[in-house]
Design a protein around this motif. Structure first.
Motif, PDB file in Angstrom:
ATOM      1  N   ASP A   1       0.825  -1.210   0.000  1.00 15.00           N
ATOM      2  CA  ASP A   1       0.000   0.000   0.000  1.00 15.00           C
ATOM      3  C   ASP A   1       0.866   1.270   0.000  1.00 15.00           C
ATOM      4  OD1 ASP A   1       0.842  -0.488   2.609  1.00 15.00           O
ATOM      5  OD2 ASP A   1      -1.138  -0.347   3.518  1.00 15.00           O
ATOM      6  N   THR A   2       1.780   1.364   0.963  1.00 13.79           N
ATOM      7  CA  THR A   2       2.517   2.623   1.139  1.00 13.79           C
ATOM      8  C   THR A   2       4.018   2.367   1.236  1.00 13.79           C
ATOM      9  OG1 THR A   2       2.302   2.401   3.517  1.00 13.79           O
ATOM     10  CG2 THR A   2       0.627   3.716   2.421  1.00 13.79           C
ATOM     11  N   ALA A   3       4.793   3.438   1.101  1.00 18.49           N
ATOM     12  CA  ALA A   3       6.249   3.321   1.251  1.00 18.49           C
ATOM     13  C   ALA A   3       6.602   2.910   2.669  1.00 18.49           C
ATOM     14  CB  ALA A   3       6.910   4.652   0.915  1.00 18.49           C
TER      15      ALA A   3
ATOM     16  N   HIS B   1       9.065  -3.818   5.182  1.00 12.43           N
ATOM     17  CA  HIS B   1       9.386  -5.145   4.628  1.00 12.43           C
ATOM     18  C   HIS B   1      10.851  -5.224   4.190  1.00 12.43           C
ATOM     19  CE1 HIS B   1       4.977  -5.695   4.557  1.00 12.43           C
ATOM     20  NE2 HIS B   1       5.301  -6.954   4.707  1.00 12.43           N
ATOM     21  N   ALA B   2      11.384  -4.121   3.677  1.00 12.15           N
ATOM     22  CA  ALA B   2      12.791  -4.123   3.259  1.00 12.15           C
ATOM     23  C   ALA B   2      13.699  -4.362   4.464  1.00 12.15           C
ATOM     24  CB  ALA B   2      13.136  -2.796   2.580  1.00 12.15           C
ATOM     25  N   ILE B   3      13.392  -3.701   5.579  1.00  9.66           N
ATOM     26  CA  ILE B   3      14.231  -3.883   6.776  1.00  9.66           C
ATOM     27  C   ILE B   3      14.057  -5.312   7.320  1.00  9.66           C
ATOM     28  CG2 ILE B   3      14.790  -3.035   9.097  1.00  9.66           C
ATOM     29  CD1 ILE B   3      13.745  -0.277   8.237  1.00  9.66           C
ATOM     30  N   ALA B   4      12.842  -5.831   7.211  1.00  4.22           N
ATOM     31  CA  ALA B   4      12.622  -7.224   7.639  1.00  4.22           C
ATOM     32  C   ALA B   4      13.452  -8.175   6.768  1.00  4.22           C
ATOM     33  CB  ALA B   4      11.138  -7.578   7.552  1.00  4.22           C
ATOM     34  N   ALA B   5      13.553  -7.854   5.469  1.00  3.45           N
ATOM     35  CA  ALA B   5      14.369  -8.695   4.567  1.00  3.45           C
ATOM     36  C   ALA B   5      15.844  -8.585   4.951  1.00  3.45           C
ATOM     37  CB  ALA B   5      14.163  -8.257   3.115  1.00  3.45           C
ATOM     38  N   ALA B   6      16.275  -7.369   5.285  1.00  2.92           N
ATOM     39  CA  ALA B   6      17.673  -7.175   5.711  1.00  2.92           C
ATOM     40  C   ALA B   6      17.957  -8.024   6.946  1.00  2.92           C
ATOM     41  CB  ALA B   6      17.922  -5.701   6.008  1.00  2.92           C
TER      42      ALA B   6
ATOM     43  N   VAL C   1      12.427   1.486  -2.785  1.00  2.00           N
ATOM     44  CA  VAL C   1      10.988   1.766  -2.774  1.00  2.00           C
ATOM     45  C   VAL C   1      10.683   2.968  -3.668  1.00  2.00           C
ATOM     46  CG1 VAL C   1      11.128   3.089  -0.585  1.00  2.00           C
ATOM     47  CG2 VAL C   1       8.929   2.251  -1.375  1.00  2.00           C
ATOM     48  N   VAL C   2       9.653   2.814  -4.507  1.00  2.00           N
ATOM     49  CA  VAL C   2       9.164   3.871  -5.415  1.00  2.00           C
ATOM     50  C   VAL C   2       7.641   3.914  -5.272  1.00  2.00           C
ATOM     51  CG1 VAL C   2       9.037   4.672  -7.811  1.00  2.00           C
ATOM     52  CG2 VAL C   2      10.884   3.141  -7.137  1.00  2.00           C
TER      53      VAL C   2
ATOM     54  N   LEU D   1      -0.453   2.851  -3.914  1.00  2.00           N
ATOM     55  CA  LEU D   1       0.363   1.911  -4.685  1.00  2.00           C
ATOM     56  C   LEU D   1       1.842   2.253  -4.503  1.00  2.00           C
ATOM     57  CD1 LEU D   1      -0.252   0.672  -8.357  1.00  2.00           C
ATOM     58  CD2 LEU D   1       1.931   0.533  -7.171  1.00  2.00           C
ATOM     59  N   SER D   2       2.496   1.435  -3.714  1.00  3.30           N
ATOM     60  CA  SER D   2       3.933   1.599  -3.483  1.00  3.30           C
ATOM     61  C   SER D   2       4.625   0.335  -3.979  1.00  3.30           C
ATOM     62  CB  SER D   2       4.178   1.786  -1.978  1.00  3.30           C
ATOM     63  OG  SER D   2       5.560   1.795  -1.702  1.00  3.30           O
ATOM     64  N   VAL D   3       5.763   0.506  -4.617  1.00  2.00           N
ATOM     65  CA  VAL D   3       6.470  -0.662  -5.171  1.00  2.00           C
ATOM     66  C   VAL D   3       7.776  -0.875  -4.411  1.00  2.00           C
ATOM     67  CG1 VAL D   3       7.514  -1.698  -7.225  1.00  2.00           C
ATOM     68  CG2 VAL D   3       5.566  -0.134  -7.463  1.00  2.00           C
TER      69      VAL D   3
END
Ligand code: PLP
Length: 489
Positions: A147-149, A155-160, A300-301, A313-315
């Motif tokens: 949904d949002t940045a 999620h990016a930090i969780a992946a890290a 993130v974009v 819509l955040s990618v």
């Protein structure tokens, strides 16, 4: 026409009648958008007071509901689509974006499994790959829509954290003696969503170390390297570095290439926040600001910010989406399918099970405008922002407060003999905002009250910038004549 007496949904003739009315209503709304005050003029609580505090016992005529859109809802709307919405980041929807939302609501699919939503699952992959190519990112980046940045970055930090192999998925973070302090690094201009992600992930805000910026509000790589060295010596674990391309206050650009060197040296996850400015990479002349982002682990974009796609819509692009899958995939018996090994199931890449069919509206936007059409619009926004910045620079009563790499101008009014410039700027901003003619927001740069003018609406033209300029001059003269502080004194 009225279907209340039967069970089931509204009859299709009634749906058609109101559906056509609503499309007309929205077309009129877009046509007349400039007639509305940009910021809603209602008093807090007045909408609540105007609506019954319990639900109707029997169904109402939908015509009466629609009438309340004009009477009750419209006055309480702040018009993000107004071309003079220049506060925060100016974001707006295109008409085709609205069509995308109509279809998505009609299908009402929950894109958890490929099986429950092949259209959403496959269109998301295709559309994000189109966008990736338009942004000039290499083919090894794969995207996923949130949904949002704020949620993408979490999620990016969780992946890290998953990549760092700290067994947090199973063992969690509480009650562990074997887990030292984990560090996330970002500049002191980073968006608050990074602080919040640290809170949500149980890292805590003390995990976030903010690195000093230079006079252009860009992270200083040497300070980052120093901080990492110091933390490593103290026994902490550097987890993730988050530079921003297009910071929230000034749209400044952290030197991602130099930061990527540091991440590579220490083996740290590199997440790039381009929530606002990412779409600018579509313009070849802006690519220099993105140097090094292809070295990121994740980016993130937000098409819902500066790509005419309605919220939300955040990618999140990842070099290896598999890490995210390792962090979050969990398939209970009732969600197992025979094709699961061969397909992508959206639920595997985050905390949500069901996901909206968001790709459709972005697919519509890209197909309708084409890469060239999008590029031309973004380029015009940059031109307009730079034009406004040139008026600021040419006037000795205004001052530019930060460089303008994209389409955001940070400036202040600084007329001769006024001593409290912070108060003056705040007063003028409030006067313009209350007038409903335009909306500006502010930030503080090195403690100085600074006005922000963002250009990003799909409907913005040069005359709208001229209008803001005239409003600023008019307000300044008003204050000066009240205070007797004009230059002519
Ligand atoms: N990152 C940056 C640089 C932003 O400017 C913003 C919002 O303005 C965000 C993240 C958060 O965006 P979202 O509302 O999609 O969570």
């Amino acid at each position: 026409m009225h279907s209340h007496d039967k069970l089931g949904d509204m009859q299709s003739d009634e749906f058609r009648k109101y559906g056509y009315e609503i499309v007309d209503w929205i077309a009129n709304y877009f046509e007349n958008i400039e007639k509305f005050p940009v910021l809603s003029q209602i008093e807090p609580g007045s909408l609540k007071d105007a609506i019954p505090n319990s639900a109707p016992e029997t169904g109402e005529n939908f015509g009466a509901v629609l009438a309340d859109m004009d009477k009750l809802i419209l006055p309480a709307v702040t018009h993000w689509n107004h071309p003079n919405f220049h506060g925060l980041f100016s974001t707006s929807t295109s008409s085709v974006g609205v069509f995308g939302e109509m279809f998505a609501a009609a299908f009402d699919m929950k894109a958890m499994l490929w099986r429950t939503s092949p259209a959403s699952t496959e269109l998301e992959d295709v559309t994000l790959d189109w966008l990736r190519q338009m942004l000039g990112l290499p083919g090894n980046f794969e995207g996923i829509i949130y949904d949002t940045a704020s949620v993408s970055t979490m999620h990016a930090i969780a992946a890290a954290r998953e990549q760092a192999n700290l067994k947090v998925r199973d063992d969690g973070m509480s009650g562990r003696d074997d887990l030292p302090l984990l560090r996330v690094y970002a500049s002191d201009h980073v968006h608050s969503s990074i602080d919040k992600a640290c809170i949500a992930l149980g890292l805590g805000t003390r995990s976030l170390r903010k690195i000093e910026c230079n006079e252009r509000f860009e992270m200083i790589p040497a300070k980052l390297a120093e901080a990492i060295e110091e933390d490593t010596e103290a026994g902490f674990v550097p987890l993730c570095v988050i530079p921003t391309i297009g910071t929230t206050s000034t749209s400044s650009v952290d030197p991602v290439d130099a930061i990527a060197d540091i991440c590579e040296k220490y083996g740290i996850w590199l997440h790039v926040d381009t929530a606002y400015a990412g779409p600018a990479a579509i313009m070849s002349e802006k690519r220099e600001f993105f140097r090094g982002w292809e070295r990121a682990d994740s980016i993130v974009v937000n098409p819902h910010k500066w790509l005419f796609t309605p919220f939300d819509l955040s990618v999140l692009y990842c070099r290896d989406l598999g890490v995210l899958k390792n962090a979050f995939s969990l398939v209970p018996e009732y969600l197992k399918t025979s094709e699961q090994a061969a397909v992508k199931n959206g639920m595997d890449y985050g905390i949500q099970l069901g996901r909206r069919f968001r790709a459709l509206k972005l697919w519509f936007v890209i197909r309708y405008f084409g890469r060239e059409g999008l590029e031309a619009r973004l380029r015009e926004h940059c031109r307009l922002a730079n034009l406004f910045a040139s008026w600021v620079e040419e006037s000795d009563e205004f001052e530019l407060m930060a460089p303008v790499p994209f389409a955001l101008v940070c400036f202040r009014i600084c007329p001769y003999r006024v001593t409290d410039l912070d108060a003056l700027n705040e007063q003028i901003m409030n006067a313009i905002n209350t007038s409903g003619e335009a909306y500006l927001s502010h930030t503080k740069l090195n403690g100085t009250f600074t006005l922000r003018l963002s250009v990003g609406s799909i409907r913005v033209e040069e005359r709208h910038l001229k209008k803001v300029w005239d409003l600023l001059l008019e307000q300044m003269r008003k204050v000066q004549s009240n205070q007797g502080t004009s230059k002519q004194d």
